[in-house]
Motif scaffolding. Structure first.
Motif, PDB file in Angstrom:
ATOM      1  N   SER A 100      55.140 -18.453  20.723  1.00  0.00           N
ATOM      2  CA  SER A 100      54.927 -17.496  19.646  1.00  0.00           C
ATOM      3  C   SER A 100      54.430 -16.176  20.217  1.00  0.00           C
ATOM      4  CB  SER A 100      53.907 -18.017  18.629  1.00  0.00           C
ATOM      5  OG  SER A 100      53.683 -17.071  17.597  1.00  0.00           O
ATOM      6  N   GLU A 101      54.790 -15.109  19.533  1.00  0.00           N
ATOM      7  CA  GLU A 101      54.213 -13.814  19.846  1.00  0.00           C
ATOM      8  C   GLU A 101      52.855 -13.714  19.146  1.00  0.00           C
ATOM      9  OE1 GLU A 101      55.638 -13.567  15.860  1.00  0.00           O
ATOM     10  OE2 GLU A 101      56.612 -14.321  17.675  1.00  0.00           O
ATOM     11  N   MET A 102      52.004 -12.805  19.629  1.00  0.00           N
ATOM     12  CA  MET A 102      50.671 -12.620  19.069  1.00  0.00           C
ATOM     13  C   MET A 102      50.589 -11.254  18.410  1.00  0.00           C
ATOM     14  SD  MET A 102      48.369 -14.373  22.084  1.00  0.00           S
ATOM     15  CE  MET A 102      49.287 -13.735  23.472  1.00  0.00           C
ATOM     16  N   GLY A 103      51.056 -11.178  17.183  1.00  0.00           N
ATOM     17  CA  GLY A 103      51.139  -9.918  16.480  1.00  0.00           C
ATOM     18  C   GLY A 103      49.896  -9.562  15.684  1.00  0.00           C
ATOM     19  N   LEU A 104      50.070  -8.700  14.693  1.00  0.00           N
ATOM     20  CA  LEU A 104      48.953  -8.187  13.898  1.00  0.00           C
ATOM     21  C   LEU A 104      49.202  -8.496  12.422  1.00  0.00           C
ATOM     22  CD1 LEU A 104      46.315  -6.493  14.200  1.00  0.00           C
ATOM     23  CD2 LEU A 104      47.702  -4.473  13.692  1.00  0.00           C
ATOM     24  N   ILE A 105      48.270  -9.197  11.806  1.00  0.00           N
ATOM     25  CA  ILE A 105      48.325  -9.510  10.380  1.00  0.00           C
ATOM     26  C   ILE A 105      47.483  -8.487   9.623  1.00  0.00           C
ATOM     27  CG2 ILE A 105      47.642 -11.193   8.611  1.00  0.00           C
ATOM     28  CD1 ILE A 105      48.239 -13.412  10.632  1.00  0.00           C
ATOM     29  N   TYR A 106      48.009  -7.997   8.514  1.00  0.00           N
ATOM     30  CA  TYR A 106      47.256  -7.015   7.734  1.00  0.00           C
ATOM     31  C   TYR A 106      47.285  -7.351   6.244  1.00  0.00           C
ATOM     32  CZ  TYR A 106      51.839  -4.977   6.553  1.00  0.00           C
ATOM     33  OH  TYR A 106      53.128  -4.787   6.107  1.00  0.00           O
ATOM     34  N   ASP A 107      46.272  -6.907   5.544  1.00  0.00           N
ATOM     35  CA  ASP A 107      46.156  -7.094   4.108  1.00  0.00           C
ATOM     36  C   ASP A 107      46.911  -5.959   3.408  1.00  0.00           C
ATOM     37  OD1 ASP A 107      45.438  -7.665   1.508  1.00  0.00           O
ATOM     38  OD2 ASP A 107      43.387  -6.910   1.704  1.00  0.00           O
ATOM     39  N   LYS A 108      47.955  -6.299   2.693  1.00  0.00           N
ATOM     40  CA  LYS A 108      48.793  -5.282   2.056  1.00  0.00           C
ATOM     41  C   LYS A 108      48.023  -4.448   1.029  1.00  0.00           C
ATOM     42  CE  LYS A 108      53.329  -7.490   2.609  1.00  0.00           C
ATOM     43  NZ  LYS A 108      54.520  -8.019   1.896  1.00  0.00           N
ATOM     44  N   LYS A 109      46.987  -5.011   0.440  1.00  0.00           N
ATOM     45  CA  LYS A 109      46.221  -4.278  -0.569  1.00  0.00           C
ATOM     46  C   LYS A 109      45.400  -3.147   0.043  1.00  0.00           C
ATOM     47  CE  LYS A 109      45.833  -8.291  -3.644  1.00  0.00           C
ATOM     48  NZ  LYS A 109      44.903  -9.244  -4.291  1.00  0.00           N
ATOM     49  N   GLN A 110      45.116  -3.266   1.359  1.00  0.00           N
ATOM     50  CA  GLN A 110      44.306  -2.252   2.020  1.00  0.00           C
ATOM     51  C   GLN A 110      45.144  -1.269   2.847  1.00  0.00           C
ATOM     52  OE1 GLN A 110      40.467  -3.691   3.654  1.00  0.00           O
ATOM     53  NE2 GLN A 110      41.082  -5.732   2.950  1.00  0.00           N
ATOM     54  N   PHE A 111      46.462  -1.429   2.813  1.00  0.00           N
ATOM     55  CA  PHE A 111      47.362  -0.540   3.543  1.00  0.00           C
ATOM     56  C   PHE A 111      48.463  -0.051   2.615  1.00  0.00           C
ATOM     57  CE2 PHE A 111      45.364  -2.718   7.037  1.00  0.00           C
ATOM     58  CZ  PHE A 111      45.360  -1.794   8.077  1.00  0.00           C
ATOM     59  N   LYS A 112      48.536   1.270   2.423  1.00  0.00           N
ATOM     60  CA  LYS A 112      49.613   1.838   1.616  1.00  0.00           C
ATOM     61  C   LYS A 112      50.945   1.681   2.331  1.00  0.00           C
ATOM     62  CE  LYS A 112      46.749   5.262  -0.786  1.00  0.00           C
ATOM     63  NZ  LYS A 112      46.532   6.711  -1.074  1.00  0.00           N
ATOM     64  N   THR A 113      50.898   1.842   3.661  1.00  0.00           N
ATOM     65  CA  THR A 113      52.073   1.588   4.497  1.00  0.00           C
ATOM     66  C   THR A 113      51.657   0.646   5.620  1.00  0.00           C
ATOM     67  OG1 THR A 113      51.590   3.524   5.890  1.00  0.00           O
ATOM     68  CG2 THR A 113      53.095   3.828   4.021  1.00  0.00           C
ATOM     69  N   ALA A 114      52.577  -0.118   6.125  1.00  0.00           N
ATOM     70  CA  ALA A 114      52.264  -1.091   7.169  1.00  0.00           C
ATOM     71  C   ALA A 114      51.780  -0.411   8.440  1.00  0.00           C
ATOM     72  CB  ALA A 114      53.497  -1.935   7.478  1.00  0.00           C
ATOM     73  N   PRO A 115      50.776  -0.956   9.109  1.00  0.00           N
ATOM     74  CA  PRO A 115      50.346  -0.399  10.396  1.00  0.00           C
ATOM     75  C   PRO A 115      51.460  -0.578  11.420  1.00  0.00           C
ATOM     76  CG  PRO A 115      49.320  -2.537  10.021  1.00  0.00           C
ATOM     77  CD  PRO A 115      50.013  -2.157   8.734  1.00  0.00           C
ATOM     78  N   VAL A 116      51.400   0.186  12.480  1.00  0.00           N
ATOM     79  CA  VAL A 116      52.451   0.106  13.501  1.00  0.00           C
ATOM     80  C   VAL A 116      51.888  -0.197  14.886  1.00  0.00           C
ATOM     81  CG1 VAL A 116      54.003   1.652  12.266  1.00  0.00           C
ATOM     82  CG2 VAL A 116      52.376   2.598  13.920  1.00  0.00           C
ATOM     83  N   SER A 117      50.559  -0.127  15.031  1.00  0.00           N
ATOM     84  CA  SER A 117      49.965  -0.262  16.359  1.00  0.00           C
ATOM     85  C   SER A 117      48.763  -1.201  16.358  1.00  0.00           C
ATOM     86  CB  SER A 117      49.519   1.114  16.876  1.00  0.00           C
ATOM     87  OG  SER A 117      48.771   1.005  18.064  1.00  0.00           O
ATOM     88  N   MET A 118      48.573  -1.875  17.479  1.00  0.00           N
ATOM     89  CA  MET A 118      47.398  -2.707  17.648  1.00  0.00           C
ATOM     90  C   MET A 118      46.135  -1.856  17.706  1.00  0.00           C
ATOM     91  SD  MET A 118      46.844  -6.035  17.868  1.00  0.00           S
ATOM     92  CE  MET A 118      48.217  -6.904  18.645  1.00  0.00           C
TER      93      MET A 118
END
Length: 346
Positions: free
Chosen positions: A135-153
């Motif tokens: 598996s890759e080790m990506g970044l999980i984010y809460d959609k309610k706290q981000f208007k647009t998806a993050p792009v960077s670690m």
């Protein structure tokens, strides 16, 4: 003849049920959660008339601690990623494997059958592990706290998320991912100056007051309980699946700077008392029903079917680090919130 056959059957049953036989046919597995489910264990025990003793680990550091106890290492088979495998070979803690004893490897995808091309699996012509899951080790984010998806670690370091970061509690991966954000030449082989910069940035991350986890389940609980904004997903898709099952409104990204990815394999301890049974276990986990169940239950990719990764994703498979011990020592101090000693050298 029927009477003789019945007698033989009874005698065989008595032998298998005897304490000595059970002791000799016990398989001691050291592994991660999700790699040896109860129904798999039950089926394996019945198929091979064996008893399985299962021990779970939650970090690479814990795995090393248990297997490096030379007088107390009683394990037969264990799960380890390709980068970590190297130090087990270095310290003579793992036994070579004959691929002919694992016939189900013929069902694996070509990239995993070509073990000679996978960095870290071989040494001096010997094969030391069999790929199982990745598996890759990506970044999980809460959609309610981000208007647009993050792009960077690097978003883990954004001060507005202080107290809302969930971070894996492991030395090696945290150093590599941080070095990746610093655009190190090789995040697994840091120079003295790169090490200093990485330690300094990890100390900044520690000031974010992150919540630490080790197991996927702990990460899920921490994310929900703390209403987290971001989580470094050390277990990748497995954690995505767990959070989705809770109804969490989350997104998952492969950061623009690239993502670390691990390949977990089965290895046989050099202290094994039942090599054949260990080989049978590895072979059993490569049956289609088991590998498919792994993906369905855990959200992890198996080595028999396709993955979730896109061709455009920048993937960096884990490699051995420049100094496992030093990273661990640094991390213990960073974890405790202590500054780096200027006179401490790589």
């Amino acid at each position: 003849m029927k009477l003789i056959s019945k007698v033989k059957t009874i005698l065989l049953s008595l032998i298998l049920l005897s304490p000595m036989a059970n002791a000799e046919n016990t398989l001691r597995i050291l592994t991660w959660h999700g790699y040896a489910d109860p129904d798999w264990i039950a089926e394996f025990e019945q198929k091979y008339h064996a008893k399985v003793e299962l021990t779970y680990i939650s970090s690479d550091d814990e795995l090393w601690e248990k297997l490096n106890r030379k007088q107390q290492n009683t394990y037969d088979v264990f799960a380890v990623n390709t980068a970590e495998l190297q130090r087990y070979i270095d310290h003579n803690l793992v036994a070579p494997i004959k691929i002919t004893q694992i016939p189900n490897t013929k069902n694996q995808l070509p990239r995993f059958r070509k073990t000679e091309k996978i960095l870290g699996l071989n040494r001096n012509g010997n094969l030391y592990a069999i790929p199982f899951t990745y598996s890759e080790m990506g970044l999980i984010y809460d959609k309610k706290q981000f208007k647009t998806a993050p792009v960077s670690m690097n978003d883990l370091w954004q001060t507005q998320f202080r107290g809302k970061i969930v971070l894996y509690d492991g030395s090696n991966h945290n150093f590599s991912l941080t070095a990746l954000t610093l655009q190190a030449n090789n995040p697994f082989k840091l120079s003295a100056n790169e090490m200093k910069q990485t330690v300094d940035k990890l100390l900044q991350l520690r000031q974010q007051n992150p919540v630490f986890y080790t197991t996927p389940e702990q990460g899920t609980q921490a994310f929900i309980k703390n209403k987290a904004a971001l989580m470094y997903a050390n277990y990748g898709q497995q954690q995505v699946k767990l959070l989705q099952q809770t109804g969490a409104d989350i997104g998952y990204i492969i950061p623009q700077e690239g993502v670390l990815a691990w390949l977990d394999c089965w290895a046989i301890s050099n202290t094994t008392k039942n090599r054949k049974l260990a080989e049978n276990w590895i072979n059993y986990t490569l049956e289609k029903t088991v590998s498919q169940a792994l993906s369905q239950r855990q959200g992890l990719s198996n080595t028999l079917s396709g993955s979730n990764l896109k061709d455009s994703d920048k993937i960096l498979w884990l490699e051995p680090s420049e100094n496992f011990t030093l990273r661990s020592q640094y991390w213990d101090r960073i974890r405790a919130g202590k500054a780096r000693k200027n006179n401490q050298r790589q």
